[in-house]
Design a protein around this motif. Structure first.
Motif, mmCIF file in Angstrom:
data_model
loop_
_atom_site.group_PDB
_atom_site.id
_atom_site.type_symbol
_atom_site.label_atom_id
_atom_site.label_comp_id
_atom_site.label_asym_id
_atom_site.label_seq_id
_atom_site.Cartn_x
_atom_site.Cartn_y
_atom_site.Cartn_z
ATOM 1 N N VAL A 106 10.175 -5.540 -0.682
ATOM 2 C CA VAL A 106 8.783 -5.098 -0.712
ATOM 3 C C VAL A 106 8.765 -3.578 -0.606
ATOM 4 C CG1 VAL A 106 7.947 -7.257 0.314
ATOM 5 C CG2 VAL A 106 8.458 -5.318 1.791
ATOM 6 N N VAL A 107 7.639 -2.997 -0.949
ATOM 7 C CA VAL A 107 7.489 -1.544 -0.835
ATOM 8 C C VAL A 107 6.515 -1.251 0.300
ATOM 9 C CG1 VAL A 107 6.760 0.569 -1.991
ATOM 10 C CG2 VAL A 107 8.005 -1.177 -3.267
ATOM 11 N N LEU A 108 6.971 -0.436 1.245
ATOM 12 C CA LEU A 108 6.144 -0.021 2.373
ATOM 13 C C LEU A 108 5.775 1.442 2.188
ATOM 14 C CD1 LEU A 108 8.267 -1.474 5.329
ATOM 15 C CD2 LEU A 108 6.447 -2.606 4.043
ATOM 16 N N GLU A 109 4.507 1.757 2.419
ATOM 17 C CA GLU A 109 4.064 3.145 2.355
ATOM 18 C C GLU A 109 3.862 3.624 3.781
ATOM 19 O OE1 GLU A 109 0.813 5.879 -0.018
ATOM 20 O OE2 GLU A 109 0.998 3.756 -0.480
ATOM 21 N N ILE A 110 4.623 4.656 4.160
ATOM 22 C CA ILE A 110 4.633 5.132 5.543
ATOM 23 C C ILE A 110 4.203 6.587 5.579
ATOM 24 C CG2 ILE A 110 6.078 5.522 7.574
ATOM 25 C CD1 ILE A 110 7.857 3.207 6.571
ATOM 26 N N GLU A 111 3.296 6.888 6.507
ATOM 27 C CA GLU A 111 2.844 8.269 6.675
ATOM 28 C C GLU A 111 4.006 9.112 7.194
ATOM 29 O OE1 GLU A 111 -0.960 8.647 8.850
ATOM 30 O OE2 GLU A 111 -0.989 6.447 8.665
ATOM 31 N N ASN A 112 4.258 10.232 6.545
ATOM 32 C CA ASN A 112 5.369 11.107 6.939
ATOM 33 C C ASN A 112 5.215 11.614 8.371
ATOM 34 O OD1 ASN A 112 6.466 10.802 4.384
ATOM 35 N ND2 ASN A 112 5.423 12.599 3.583
ATOM 36 N N ALA A 113 3.992 11.839 8.812
ATOM 37 C CA ALA A 113 3.756 12.361 10.164
ATOM 38 C C ALA A 113 4.152 11.348 11.247
ATOM 39 C CB ALA A 113 2.292 12.752 10.332
ATOM 40 N N LYS A 114 4.254 10.064 10.891
ATOM 41 C CA LYS A 114 4.617 9.031 11.878
ATOM 42 C C LYS A 114 6.126 8.929 12.083
ATOM 43 C CE LYS A 114 0.314 7.349 11.969
ATOM 44 N NZ LYS A 114 -0.586 7.404 13.058
ATOM 45 N N ILE A 115 6.901 9.444 11.121
ATOM 46 C CA ILE A 115 8.358 9.357 11.216
ATOM 47 C C ILE A 115 8.858 10.362 12.258
ATOM 48 C CG2 ILE A 115 10.527 9.609 9.934
ATOM 49 C CD1 ILE A 115 8.927 8.790 7.413
ATOM 50 N N ASN A 116 9.765 9.902 13.104
ATOM 51 C CA ASN A 116 10.311 10.707 14.207
ATOM 52 C C ASN A 116 9.219 11.133 15.189
ATOM 53 O OD1 ASN A 116 12.980 10.634 13.132
ATOM 54 N ND2 ASN A 116 12.413 12.266 11.725
ATOM 55 N N SER A 117 8.195 10.293 15.354
ATOM 56 C CA SER A 117 7.063 10.616 16.236
ATOM 57 C C SER A 117 6.748 9.497 17.208
ATOM 58 C CB SER A 117 5.819 10.926 15.401
ATOM 59 O OG SER A 117 6.016 12.063 14.620
ATOM 60 N N ASN A 118 7.772 8.768 17.660
ATOM 61 C CA ASN A 118 7.612 7.758 18.702
ATOM 62 C C ASN A 118 6.866 6.500 18.234
ATOM 63 O OD1 ASN A 118 8.546 7.091 21.194
ATOM 64 N ND2 ASN A 118 6.844 7.990 22.319
ATOM 65 N N TYR A 119 6.903 6.204 16.948
ATOM 66 C CA TYR A 119 6.360 4.947 16.423
ATOM 67 C C TYR A 119 7.512 3.998 16.141
ATOM 68 C CZ TYR A 119 1.700 6.871 15.869
ATOM 69 O OH TYR A 119 0.467 7.410 16.114
ATOM 70 N N LYS A 120 7.167 2.718 15.975
ATOM 71 C CA LYS A 120 8.160 1.700 15.650
ATOM 72 C C LYS A 120 7.631 0.854 14.496
ATOM 73 C CE LYS A 120 9.578 1.257 20.452
ATOM 74 N NZ LYS A 120 9.562 0.377 21.617
ATOM 75 N N ILE A 121 8.568 0.223 13.798
ATOM 76 C CA ILE A 121 8.201 -0.779 12.805
ATOM 77 C C ILE A 121 8.576 -2.131 13.391
ATOM 78 C CG2 ILE A 121 8.583 -1.680 10.489
ATOM 79 C CD1 ILE A 121 9.256 1.119 9.569
ATOM 80 N N ARG A 122 7.592 -3.010 13.455
ATOM 81 C CA ARG A 122 7.808 -4.344 14.029
ATOM 82 C C ARG A 122 7.725 -5.396 12.920
ATOM 83 N NH1 ARG A 122 3.955 -5.936 18.743
ATOM 84 N NH2 ARG A 122 5.360 -4.519 19.839
ATOM 85 N N PHE A 123 8.701 -6.292 12.916
ATOM 86 C CA PHE A 123 8.712 -7.436 12.014
ATOM 87 C C PHE A 123 8.488 -8.678 12.869
ATOM 88 C CE2 PHE A 123 11.039 -4.184 9.861
ATOM 89 C CZ PHE A 123 10.896 -4.404 8.504
ATOM 90 N N GLU A 124 7.340 -9.326 12.681
ATOM 91 C CA GLU A 124 7.029 -10.585 13.362
ATOM 92 C C GLU A 124 7.256 -11.710 12.383
ATOM 93 O OE1 GLU A 124 3.198 -10.936 15.647
ATOM 94 O OE2 GLU A 124 3.221 -8.779 15.285
ATOM 95 N N SER A 125 7.763 -12.846 12.855
ATOM 96 C CA SER A 125 8.008 -13.960 11.944
ATOM 97 C C SER A 125 7.580 -15.284 12.564
ATOM 98 C CB SER A 125 9.492 -14.009 11.556
ATOM 99 O OG SER A 125 10.292 -14.246 12.688
ATOM 100 N N ALA A 126 7.109 -16.156 11.672
ATOM 101 C CA ALA A 126 6.709 -17.498 12.088
ATOM 102 C C ALA A 126 7.047 -18.475 10.960
ATOM 103 C CB ALA A 126 5.217 -17.554 12.389
ATOM 104 N N VAL A 127 7.544 -19.638 11.365
ATOM 105 C CA VAL A 127 7.848 -20.718 10.432
ATOM 106 C C VAL A 127 7.181 -21.963 10.980
ATOM 107 C CG1 VAL A 127 9.695 -22.162 9.468
ATOM 108 C CG2 VAL A 127 10.041 -19.693 9.702
ATOM 109 N N GLU A 128 6.578 -22.733 10.092
ATOM 110 C CA GLU A 128 5.880 -23.955 10.502
ATOM 111 C C GLU A 128 6.804 -24.859 11.316
ATOM 112 O OE1 GLU A 128 3.407 -27.640 8.451
ATOM 113 O OE2 GLU A 128 4.260 -26.077 7.191
ATOM 114 N N ASP A 129 6.291 -25.332 12.468
ATOM 115 C CA ASP A 129 7.000 -26.244 13.371
ATOM 116 C C ASP A 129 8.277 -25.650 13.971
ATOM 117 O OD1 ASP A 129 5.076 -28.246 12.921
ATOM 118 O OD2 ASP A 129 6.165 -28.979 11.156
#
Length: 164
Positions: A106-129
């Motif tokens: 996938v393509v993610l668009e990330i604001e340059n000002a957020k990089i190296n500025s104490n932000y994180k990228i979180r991947f949450e996942s769910a599968v049925e049952d």
């Protein structure tokens, strides 16, 4: 004396230009290809939300949603709580869910000002049952992590980024 003055003016102009270049690099956004490799689990396709979170874990922005059937969004409990409070149009950043052993790019668009500025990228996942993973993968949003292989802890085996 005249040469010294010209040199000083040149140094000031060069440093101002460099400062403007740094400011330009911190504004705007950059697109990154994000390859998500899944573990070989058995079961339905995983719904995955990729979010930008702040230092305290608060949701800042939804970057991508893998899984387009809205009735399953509630299974991504933490994201859904935050998304329900501040709904936004995510139709342009949704795609198909991804099954065990498969990969998705996938393509993610990330604001340059957020990089190296104490932000994180979180991947949450769910599968049925199956169990829900609020932090299947959470990485600091740094130039280093955007160029590294990042290991997941649930349905995601690993994630890699590359500039688009």
């Amino acid at each position: 004396m005249l040469k010294l003055t010209k040199l000083l003016i040149l140094i000031i102009l060069v440093s101002l230009g460099f400062s403007k270049t740094l400011q330009a690099q911190n504004t705007g956004t950059t697109k990154y290809k994000c390859m998500i490799q899944m573990t070989n689990y058995m079961g339905e396709g995983a719904y995955i939300v990729v979010s930008l979170v702040d230092a305290k874990g608060g949701y800042n922005k939804t970057l991508y949603v893998l899984g387009s059937d809205k009735k399953w969004y509630a299974d991504l409990k933490e994201w859904h709580k935050a998304f329900s409070k501040k709904p936004s149009n995510i139709s342009a950043i949704t795609g198909a869910s991804v099954t065990g052993g498969d990969r998705s790019v996938v393509v993610l668009e990330i604001e340059n000002a957020k990089i190296n500025s104490n932000y994180k990228i979180r991947f949450e996942s769910a599968v049925e049952d199956k169990p829900y993973n609020v932090k299947d993968l959470e990485i600091p949003l740094t130039t280093e992590s955007l160029s590294a292989k990042n290991e997941g802890t649930g349905y995601i085996r690993y994630v890699r980024f590359s500039p688009n």
